[in-house]
Scaffold this motif. Structure first.
Motif, PDB file in Angstrom:
ATOM      1  N   GLY A  24      -3.131   4.694  13.426  1.00 46.22           N
ATOM      2  CA  GLY A  24      -2.015   5.598  13.155  1.00 46.22           C
ATOM      3  C   GLY A  24      -1.436   5.477  11.763  1.00 46.22           C
ATOM      4  O   GLY A  24      -0.500   6.200  11.413  1.00 46.22           O
ATOM      5  N   ALA A  25      -1.982   4.565  10.946  1.00 48.41           N
ATOM      6  CA  ALA A  25      -1.442   4.358   9.587  1.00 48.41           C
ATOM      7  C   ALA A  25      -1.490   5.660   8.814  1.00 48.41           C
ATOM      8  O   ALA A  25      -2.448   6.402   8.914  1.00 48.41           O
ATOM      9  CB  ALA A  25      -2.231   3.274   8.869  1.00 48.41           C
ATOM     10  N   PRO A  26      -0.475   5.994   8.082  1.00 48.81           N
ATOM     11  CA  PRO A  26       0.712   5.202   7.766  1.00 48.81           C
ATOM     12  C   PRO A  26       1.872   5.402   8.737  1.00 48.81           C
ATOM     13  O   PRO A  26       3.027   5.229   8.350  1.00 48.81           O
ATOM     14  CB  PRO A  26       1.081   5.676   6.363  1.00 48.81           C
ATOM     15  CG  PRO A  26       0.718   7.126   6.372  1.00 48.81           C
ATOM     16  CD  PRO A  26      -0.525   7.197   7.249  1.00 48.81           C
ATOM     17  N   TRP A  27       1.583   5.712   9.981  1.00 44.73           N
ATOM     18  CA  TRP A  27       2.583   5.741  11.049  1.00 44.73           C
ATOM     19  C   TRP A  27       3.696   6.766  10.809  1.00 44.73           C
ATOM     20  O   TRP A  27       4.837   6.548  11.160  1.00 44.73           O
ATOM     21  CB  TRP A  27       3.193   4.345  11.265  1.00 44.73           C
ATOM     22  CG  TRP A  27       2.141   3.295  11.298  1.00 44.73           C
ATOM     23  CD1 TRP A  27       1.283   3.048  12.330  1.00 44.73           C
ATOM     24  CD2 TRP A  27       1.784   2.391  10.267  1.00 44.73           C
ATOM     25  NE1 TRP A  27       0.424   2.046  11.994  1.00 44.73           N
ATOM     26  CE2 TRP A  27       0.715   1.610  10.728  1.00 44.73           C
ATOM     27  CE3 TRP A  27       2.277   2.146   8.979  1.00 44.73           C
ATOM     28  CZ2 TRP A  27       0.130   0.630   9.967  1.00 44.73           C
ATOM     29  CZ3 TRP A  27       1.685   1.162   8.221  1.00 44.73           C
ATOM     30  CH2 TRP A  27       0.627   0.413   8.717  1.00 44.73           C
ATOM     31  N   HIS A  46      13.380   3.446  -6.114  1.00 43.58           N
ATOM     32  CA  HIS A  46      13.028   2.037  -6.332  1.00 43.58           C
ATOM     33  C   HIS A  46      14.296   1.201  -6.403  1.00 43.58           C
ATOM     34  O   HIS A  46      15.339   1.668  -6.866  1.00 43.58           O
ATOM     35  CB  HIS A  46      12.236   1.886  -7.637  1.00 43.58           C
ATOM     36  CG  HIS A  46      10.861   2.434  -7.550  1.00 43.58           C
ATOM     37  ND1 HIS A  46       9.753   1.663  -7.335  1.00 43.58           N
ATOM     38  CD2 HIS A  46      10.398   3.713  -7.637  1.00 43.58           C
ATOM     39  CE1 HIS A  46       8.675   2.424  -7.296  1.00 43.58           C
ATOM     40  NE2 HIS A  46       9.035   3.673  -7.485  1.00 43.58           N
ATOM     41  N   PHE A  47      14.198  -0.039  -5.940  1.00 40.58           N
ATOM     42  CA  PHE A  47      15.328  -0.965  -6.016  1.00 40.58           C
ATOM     43  C   PHE A  47      14.798  -2.381  -6.178  1.00 40.58           C
ATOM     44  O   PHE A  47      13.633  -2.665  -5.892  1.00 40.58           O
ATOM     45  CB  PHE A  47      16.228  -0.847  -4.776  1.00 40.58           C
ATOM     46  CG  PHE A  47      15.510  -1.025  -3.472  1.00 40.58           C
ATOM     47  CD1 PHE A  47      15.393  -2.275  -2.894  1.00 40.58           C
ATOM     48  CD2 PHE A  47      14.940   0.074  -2.832  1.00 40.58           C
ATOM     49  CE1 PHE A  47      14.723  -2.441  -1.697  1.00 40.58           C
ATOM     50  CE2 PHE A  47      14.264  -0.088  -1.630  1.00 40.58           C
ATOM     51  CZ  PHE A  47      14.156  -1.350  -1.056  1.00 40.58           C
ATOM     52  N   TRP A  57       9.381   2.923   1.213  1.00 39.78           N
ATOM     53  CA  TRP A  57       8.006   3.168   1.650  1.00 39.78           C
ATOM     54  C   TRP A  57       7.192   1.876   1.615  1.00 39.78           C
ATOM     55  O   TRP A  57       6.398   1.609   2.525  1.00 39.78           O
ATOM     56  CB  TRP A  57       7.354   4.245   0.786  1.00 39.78           C
ATOM     57  CG  TRP A  57       5.983   4.607   1.259  1.00 39.78           C
ATOM     58  CD1 TRP A  57       4.797   4.232   0.691  1.00 39.78           C
ATOM     59  CD2 TRP A  57       5.653   5.384   2.403  1.00 39.78           C
ATOM     60  NE1 TRP A  57       3.751   4.733   1.421  1.00 39.78           N
ATOM     61  CE2 TRP A  57       4.245   5.452   2.466  1.00 39.78           C
ATOM     62  CE3 TRP A  57       6.405   6.034   3.381  1.00 39.78           C
ATOM     63  CZ2 TRP A  57       3.586   6.146   3.469  1.00 39.78           C
ATOM     64  CZ3 TRP A  57       5.736   6.725   4.374  1.00 39.78           C
ATOM     65  CH2 TRP A  57       4.345   6.773   4.411  1.00 39.78           C
ATOM     66  N   ASP A  58       7.374   1.065   0.556  1.00 36.66           N
ATOM     67  CA  ASP A  58       6.687  -0.228   0.475  1.00 36.66           C
ATOM     68  C   ASP A  58       7.015  -1.085   1.693  1.00 36.66           C
ATOM     69  O   ASP A  58       6.127  -1.696   2.300  1.00 36.66           O
ATOM     70  CB  ASP A  58       7.089  -0.988  -0.789  1.00 36.66           C
ATOM     71  CG  ASP A  58       6.628  -0.322  -2.067  1.00 36.66           C
ATOM     72  OD1 ASP A  58       5.608   0.399  -2.035  1.00 36.66           O
ATOM     73  OD2 ASP A  58       7.295  -0.519  -3.106  1.00 36.66           O
ATOM     74  N   PHE A  59       8.285  -1.149   2.057  1.00 35.84           N
ATOM     75  CA  PHE A  59       8.696  -1.937   3.213  1.00 35.84           C
ATOM     76  C   PHE A  59       8.126  -1.347   4.506  1.00 35.84           C
ATOM     77  O   PHE A  59       7.652  -2.070   5.379  1.00 35.84           O
ATOM     78  CB  PHE A  59      10.226  -2.024   3.306  1.00 35.84           C
ATOM     79  CG  PHE A  59      10.806  -3.029   2.361  1.00 35.84           C
ATOM     80  CD1 PHE A  59      10.926  -4.366   2.732  1.00 35.84           C
ATOM     81  CD2 PHE A  59      11.240  -2.656   1.105  1.00 35.84           C
ATOM     82  CE1 PHE A  59      11.459  -5.306   1.872  1.00 35.84           C
ATOM     83  CE2 PHE A  59      11.773  -3.585   0.229  1.00 35.84           C
ATOM     84  CZ  PHE A  59      11.884  -4.912   0.612  1.00 35.84           C
ATOM     85  N   VAL A  65       1.672  -3.035   8.435  1.00 37.61           N
ATOM     86  CA  VAL A  65       0.484  -3.883   8.309  1.00 37.61           C
ATOM     87  C   VAL A  65       0.755  -5.255   8.927  1.00 37.61           C
ATOM     88  O   VAL A  65      -0.122  -5.840   9.578  1.00 37.61           O
ATOM     89  CB  VAL A  65       0.056  -4.001   6.828  1.00 37.61           C
ATOM     90  CG1 VAL A  65      -1.063  -5.012   6.650  1.00 37.61           C
ATOM     91  CG2 VAL A  65      -0.366  -2.635   6.292  1.00 37.61           C
ATOM     92  N   ILE A  66       1.965  -5.786   8.742  1.00 37.48           N
ATOM     93  CA  ILE A  66       2.323  -7.071   9.350  1.00 37.48           C
ATOM     94  C   ILE A  66       2.239  -6.984  10.875  1.00 37.48           C
ATOM     95  O   ILE A  66       1.743  -7.903  11.540  1.00 37.48           O
ATOM     96  CB  ILE A  66       3.722  -7.528   8.881  1.00 37.48           C
ATOM     97  CG1 ILE A  66       3.644  -7.966   7.420  1.00 37.48           C
ATOM     98  CG2 ILE A  66       4.270  -8.637   9.755  1.00 37.48           C
ATOM     99  CD1 ILE A  66       5.001  -8.197   6.767  1.00 37.48           C
TER     100      ILE A  66
END
Length: 143
Positions: A24-27, A46-47, A57-59, A65-66
Motif C-alpha cells: 500500500g506504500a505510500p499509504w 520543511h522544518f 511527508w518524510d515522517f 517503513v518502520i
C-alpha cells in the motif's frame, strides 16, 4: 491445537500484514484534488527536526517503513517462538503474552484511527496468540 502451530499461524498472518502494508506504500488514498493538496502541503513545508530539515511527508513515509520492519520482525520472532514452544511452551508464554497485548492495543488503535483490514488482522493475530497461551498452559497441566 498446539501452541507451536498457533504461533506459526500468527507468524504467517503477521507476514501477510507486512506484505499488505508494504504493497500500500505510500499509504495515501490520493484520489482527488483535496487529497493531493494535503499531500503537497506535507511535502512542501520543511522544518528543523533536531538538526536535519524534514517534512511531514518524510515522517509519514518513514513511520510507514518502520511499521513494515516491525511487522516483519514480529513474524520472524513468532516463527522462532513456535520452534521453542515445541519443546517448552510454558517458557515462551510471557513473550507471547507481550505480543498478545501489543496486538490487542494495535487492534484498538486500528479501530480508532484506520480501517477494517488492520483491525481484522490484529484481531486474528491476537486470537491465535491468546489461544497459543492457553494451549501452552494446558500442555503444562497435562505433563
Amino acid at each position: 491445537m498446539k501452541s507451536s502451530t498457533l504461533l506459526r499461524v500468527a507468524a504467517v498472518i503477521s507476514l501477510l500484514f507486512c506484505a499488505l502494508h508494504m504493497s500500500g506504500a505510500p499509504w495515501t488514498p490520493a484520489q482527488g484534488p483535496g487529497e493531493m493538496a494535503v499531500i503537497d502541503a506535507m511535502k512542501s513545508h520543511h522544518f528543523d527536526a533536531v538538526g536535519p530539515s524534514r517534512t511531514y511527508w518524510d515522517f509519514y513515509v518513514g513511520f510507514g517503513v518502520i511499521i513494515d520492519l516491525y511487522q516483519l520482525l514480529q513474524a520472524v520472532v513468532l516463527w522462532q517462538l513456535a520452534a521453542l514452544a515445541k519443546t517448552d511452551a510454558l517458557r515462551v508464554r510471557p513473550i507471547v503474552v507481550t505480543f498478545l497485548m501489543a496486538s490487542i492495543i494495535n487492534a484498538a488503535l486500528s479501530w480508532k484511527f484506520f480501517f477494517a483490514v488492520p483491525l481484522i488482522l490484529n484481531v486474528v493475530i491476537a486470537l491465535c496468540l491468546g489461544w497459543a497461551v492457553m494451549a501452552a498452559g494446558k500442555r503444562a497441566q497435562d505433563s
